[in-house]
Scaffold this motif. Structure first.
Motif, short mmCIF file in Angstrom:
data_model
loop_
_atom_site.label_atom_id
_atom_site.label_comp_id
_atom_site.label_asym_id
_atom_site.label_seq_id
_atom_site.Cartn_x
_atom_site.Cartn_y
_atom_site.Cartn_z
N GLU A 54 0.84 -1.20 0.00
CA GLU A 54 0.00 0.00 0.00
C GLU A 54 0.87 1.24 0.00
O GLU A 54 1.83 1.36 0.77
N SER A 62 -2.46 0.28 -4.50
CA SER A 62 -1.66 -0.93 -4.43
C SER A 62 -0.55 -0.83 -5.48
O SER A 62 -0.83 -0.72 -6.67
N SER A 94 -9.95 0.21 -1.67
CA SER A 94 -8.94 -0.07 -0.65
C SER A 94 -7.94 -1.11 -1.09
O SER A 94 -8.24 -2.01 -1.88
N HIS A 95 -6.73 -0.97 -0.57
CA HIS A 95 -5.66 -1.93 -0.82
C HIS A 95 -6.08 -3.31 -0.30
O HIS A 95 -5.89 -4.32 -0.97
N THR A 98 -8.42 -5.04 -2.67
CA THR A 98 -7.67 -5.51 -3.84
C THR A 98 -6.94 -6.80 -3.53
O THR A 98 -7.03 -7.78 -4.27
#
Length: 117
Positions: A54, A62, A94-95, A98
């Protein structure tokens, strides 16, 4: 009197009924490839062959921080510094989302990446 409302067909304002059914979803459709720096890469079963970390402030992204030589990512031309823009046609916020999708989602999985030119 309140006569006339009961039994009458109520027509919803257009704002409530989106013209495009896709817009009902909270997920954002990623759209077609328009940015020349972006590429869609399809990963099959097995290791992706890359590490994502991140990065970023208000909008975390990402970023590829490691690529395994000979792995899927390497063979697809992924380089360290590439950003994951979306997965399976949707932009994730959001990371963690993902990563979870890449690790636990069904394969093949299509990853939209933006790489430094």
């Amino acid at each position: 009197g309140g006569r006339g409302y009961h039994g009458a067909a109520y027509s919803f304002p257009k704002e409530i009924i989106p013209q495009d059914p896709k817009s009902m979803s909270t997920k954002v459709d990623i759209g077609a490839l328009t940015n020349q720096d972006e590429v869609d890469i399809t990963f099959m079963d097995g290791s992706l062959g890359m590490r994502l970390d991140e990065r970023g402030g208000h909008v975390p992204v990402s970023v590829v921080t490691n690529v395994v030589p000979g792995g899927q990512a390497d063979q697809a031309g992924v380089e360290v510094g590439c950003l994951v823009v979306g997965v399976n046609g949707e932009r994730f916020l959001s990371h963690a989302h993902t990563i979870a999708t890449l690790q636990h989602g069904k394969r093949p999985v299509k990853v939209r990446m933006r790489c430094p030119s």
